[in-house]
Design an enzyme around this catalytic site. Sequence first.
Site, PDB file in Angstrom:
ATOM      1  N   GLU A   9       1.059  -1.417  -0.050  1.00 54.47           N
ATOM      2  CA  GLU A   9      -0.047  -0.087  -0.176  1.00 54.47           C
ATOM      3  C   GLU A   9       0.611   0.917  -0.117  1.00 54.47           C
ATOM      4  O   GLU A   9       1.903   1.414   1.192  1.00 54.47           O
ATOM      5  CB  GLU A   9      -1.137  -0.191   1.124  1.00 54.47           C
ATOM      6  CG  GLU A   9      -2.051  -1.279   1.341  1.00 54.47           C
ATOM      7  CD  GLU A   9      -2.968  -1.317   2.712  1.00 54.47           C
ATOM      8  OE1 GLU A   9      -2.557  -0.367   3.752  1.00 54.47           O
ATOM      9  OE2 GLU A   9      -2.928  -2.079   3.347  1.00 54.47           O
ATOM     10  N   LEU A  34      -6.181  -1.403  -0.363  1.00 53.87           N
ATOM     11  CA  LEU A  34      -6.034  -1.571   0.315  1.00 53.87           C
ATOM     12  C   LEU A  34      -6.100  -3.026   1.402  1.00 53.87           C
ATOM     13  O   LEU A  34      -7.111  -3.055   1.749  1.00 53.87           O
ATOM     14  CB  LEU A  34      -6.516  -0.102   1.587  1.00 53.87           C
ATOM     15  CG  LEU A  34      -5.469   0.905   1.726  1.00 53.87           C
ATOM     16  CD1 LEU A  34      -5.330   1.290   0.375  1.00 53.87           C
ATOM     17  CD2 LEU A  34      -6.123   2.026   2.052  1.00 53.87           C
ATOM     18  N   GLU A  94      -4.706  -6.411   3.429  1.00 49.73           N
ATOM     19  CA  GLU A  94      -3.732  -7.620   3.687  1.00 49.73           C
ATOM     20  C   GLU A  94      -3.485  -8.941   3.310  1.00 49.73           C
ATOM     21  O   GLU A  94      -2.007  -9.470   2.110  1.00 49.73           O
ATOM     22  CB  GLU A  94      -3.214  -7.268   5.063  1.00 49.73           C
ATOM     23  CG  GLU A  94      -2.766  -6.066   5.545  1.00 49.73           C
ATOM     24  CD  GLU A  94      -4.033  -4.610   5.746  1.00 49.73           C
ATOM     25  OE1 GLU A  94      -3.452  -3.531   4.954  1.00 49.73           O
ATOM     26  OE2 GLU A  94      -4.713  -5.270   5.335  1.00 49.73           O
ATOM     27  N   GLN A 119       1.750  -2.388   5.698  1.00 47.12           N
ATOM     28  CA  GLN A 119       2.152  -0.599   6.326  1.00 47.12           C
ATOM     29  C   GLN A 119       2.757  -0.997   7.785  1.00 47.12           C
ATOM     30  O   GLN A 119       3.075  -0.170   8.202  1.00 47.12           O
ATOM     31  CB  GLN A 119       0.579  -0.299   6.105  1.00 47.12           C
ATOM     32  CG  GLN A 119       0.890   1.540   6.135  1.00 47.12           C
ATOM     33  CD  GLN A 119       0.359   2.178   4.414  1.00 47.12           C
ATOM     34  OE1 GLN A 119      -1.388   2.147   5.009  1.00 47.12           O
ATOM     35  NE2 GLN A 119       0.043   2.409   3.746  1.00 47.12           N
ATOM     36  N   PHE A 120       1.752  -1.229   8.837  1.00 48.72           N
ATOM     37  CA  PHE A 120       1.298  -1.408  10.415  1.00 48.72           C
ATOM     38  C   PHE A 120       1.874  -2.461  10.391  1.00 48.72           C
ATOM     39  O   PHE A 120       0.360  -3.532  10.184  1.00 48.72           O
ATOM     40  CB  PHE A 120       0.551  -0.379  10.727  1.00 48.72           C
ATOM     41  CG  PHE A 120       0.954   0.505  10.502  1.00 48.72           C
ATOM     42  CD1 PHE A 120       1.397   2.140  11.051  1.00 48.72           C
ATOM     43  CD2 PHE A 120       0.591   1.558   9.197  1.00 48.72           C
ATOM     44  CE1 PHE A 120       2.732   2.892  10.547  1.00 48.72           C
ATOM     45  CE2 PHE A 120       0.087   2.738   8.775  1.00 48.72           C
ATOM     46  CZ  PHE A 120       1.296   3.410   9.588  1.00 48.72           C
ATOM     47  N   TYR A 153      -1.836  -4.439  11.336  1.00 51.31           N
ATOM     48  CA  TYR A 153      -2.475  -4.944  10.058  1.00 51.31           C
ATOM     49  C   TYR A 153      -2.271  -6.284   9.236  1.00 51.31           C
ATOM     50  O   TYR A 153      -3.362  -6.422   8.061  1.00 51.31           O
ATOM     51  CB  TYR A 153      -2.814  -3.560   8.674  1.00 51.31           C
ATOM     52  CG  TYR A 153      -2.717  -2.790   9.112  1.00 51.31           C
ATOM     53  CD1 TYR A 153      -3.359  -1.786  10.432  1.00 51.31           C
ATOM     54  CD2 TYR A 153      -2.494  -0.934   7.930  1.00 51.31           C
ATOM     55  CE1 TYR A 153      -3.574  -0.423  10.251  1.00 51.31           C
ATOM     56  CE2 TYR A 153      -2.450  -0.458   8.294  1.00 51.31           C
ATOM     57  CZ  TYR A 153      -3.748   0.649   9.245  1.00 51.31           C
ATOM     58  OH  TYR A 153      -3.825   2.104   9.493  1.00 51.31           O
ATOM     59  N   HIS A 195      -0.863   1.817  15.460  1.00 50.86           N
ATOM     60  CA  HIS A 195       0.156   2.028  14.703  1.00 50.86           C
ATOM     61  C   HIS A 195       1.515   2.198  16.335  1.00 50.86           C
ATOM     62  O   HIS A 195       2.402   2.010  15.625  1.00 50.86           O
ATOM     63  CB  HIS A 195      -0.096   3.775  14.537  1.00 50.86           C
ATOM     64  CG  HIS A 195      -1.203   4.080  13.870  1.00 50.86           C
ATOM     65  ND1 HIS A 195      -2.261   4.615  13.815  1.00 50.86           N
ATOM     66  CD2 HIS A 195      -1.216   4.170  12.101  1.00 50.86           C
ATOM     67  CE1 HIS A 195      -3.026   4.599  12.216  1.00 50.86           C
ATOM     68  NE2 HIS A 195      -2.328   4.649  12.168  1.00 50.86           N
TER      69      HIS A 195
END
Length: 733
Positions: free
Chosen positions: A420, A449, A451, A473-474, A477, A522
Amino acid sequence: MLDSLSQKQLSQELLPQEQRFFEALRSDNWPVPERAWRLDEAGLSAPALVELFESQLMSRHLDLHARRLQARGEAFYTIGSAGHEGNAAIARAFRHTDPAFLHYRDAAFLIQRSRALTGQTPVWDLLLSFTASAEDPISGGRHKVLGSRALHIPPQTSTIASHLPKAMGAAYSLGLWRKLGEAGEWPADSVVICSFGDASFNHSTAQGAINAAGWTSYQGVPMPLVMVCEDNGIGISTPTPAGWIEASMRSRPGIHYLACNGLDLLDTWQAACQAEAIARQRKQPVFLHMRCVRLYGHAGSDAQQAYLPPARIEADEARDPLLVSAGLLRQHGILDSAAIEALYRRVAGQVADLAEEAIRRPKLETAEEVMASIVPPARPGRAQAPQDEVDTTPAPMARLLNQALQRLMQRYPHLVMAGEDIGRKGGVYGVTQRLQAQFGPQRVIDTLLDEQSILGLGIGMGQSGLVPIVEIQFLAYLHNAEDQLRGEAATLSFFSNGQYTNPMVVRIAGLGYQKGFGGHFHNDNAIAVLRDIPGLLVACPSNGADAVGLLQEAVRLADEEQRVVVVIEPIALYHTRDLLDEGDRQWCHVDPGPEHHLAVGDPGVWGEGRELAIISYGNGVYLSRQAAASLEAEGIALRIIDLRWLTAIDHGAVLRSVADCAQVLLVDECRRSGSLSEELMANLVERGMPGEKLHRLTAKDSFIPLGRAATLTLPSVTDIVAQGRRLTRAADR
């Protein structure tokens, strides 16, 4: 003729469905298909129809005999294909080199495909699988799976559509190989087939893969994928609403919808040929909705009489595809009743005889034999010589990772990145900046978007021969998609006896200590699930130089050793420059260059002190270095061990690094329960270290909140200093 059944057949109790077949033979009364296809109209010859019927019979008798073997304690898995045997016609419509990711009810597909290649023995192979023989040619006795290296059928276990994302990824990779001007695992004009049930269709994994395929095709990107939904109307005991599959798929953008009566070989053949032509010629995805029926319940242990009324069971049995196929042979004047019976008896006898041989074949006997295929086999490396000079300007982790990624993309022409926002934006934290502009959107892919689809894309590309680096991305996720690593990526070598692999590198931005941003989505320190997956390697750098060494080793491991490697990159350290004072730039490092690799399990050591050793990783190393300044100012001599690898830890090396220290403190930024520090303590004690020397400082078993409270549950510099003082003073006493 019916009285001439073999004694072996007569000695075995016939199931109601078998009795119904013989009754149809006696009366020559067969179900009439919904549409009366002529052979020439459907494009199928008489010998071909007989061949398909024989494949159906082989599949059916394997199902029946698996149940008989299970009753004797000789077979261990009886999810059968009865009622789904129409997929033999689908197999015939495609090339045997088209990769097929199959539903567990697709034995007839595998049997029919085997006819395209000489020397295949599908009945024997499947019996070896049913009986968990070590000679099973696909899994080596590890699971009953449908698979064959020669037939390009990678094995799937009891999937709930978890194989669809990688099928989508494999289909995408075909077009990518063409753009790269090279050949991958399969011919460039291949079509990828995947099949699944109507109940699995509702799983988020299936919906994500279907959406990703349509999303990709909608933008004009090649996606030669045929998704076969084998709709028998029920998922174990839960009915599928009538019309649900068609209503859900008929108007999906980017995807062609076709339907067929899976009980009718001619109708199924005709629809499969249409699907094959669309996918191969137009490079677009097709959803082939095959209506069928489930016979004998979900599996051998499933008593469907408990949840289905007798009328429903009887109605399903009357729709047996074997009855319909035999009727087609009679209606078209291809075989008479005696010939059909003879074929039925011959296949039944063949399966019964081979089964008696299969149960005597060797089984797996030791743990070492079972685990032998967890780690895939090595292959020749494909890296090219480095081209550019190394920038010697000290820089933080994010910058050094960017330089390493650029270098890796140059050295490995078959390396592809996906995730992403990694292309146009250059990643949330700038780690992938300018890479898409340099290498193009076909090698630095901005994904949707999802995963599950991102990981599936990586698995499919890896299986096709590429080396993918996919980004999550994190870390938080990952958790909605982690089964793609556990159930698909890390198991393929194990369940294929090393014949199939999907090497890949997964970069994950994660862990805590971010300031002013996020909350637990996050700032996430939950890594236990990654450490629990056999064969998966997990690395975590604490500084930029190590990040380069770990990433370059991860790519080498994927390319040469076909491993699946996760690199957890601490977000809080991406742009950290200073260690003790503002502007000191002590956490900036020089790029160590293209040949710098940190081998699996190799820890780093800072300092030579013997009063206190701190073992940590990631942010914990950075905090420990800050704490060391205070402790050393008080005269406490330290040593810091940076694990760098969070799985496949060389516990012997860790012990050697701290054995001469008076006290050992494990600083673990992840949660106390199920933590890495538990493994470290257990292994150090097992290797002889006195337990009273070992101490832990971990994060609390808590999610991470927002704002100023974000670090309250995590180890801090103050905590490390206080613990270090306490331990060394206690040792002095």
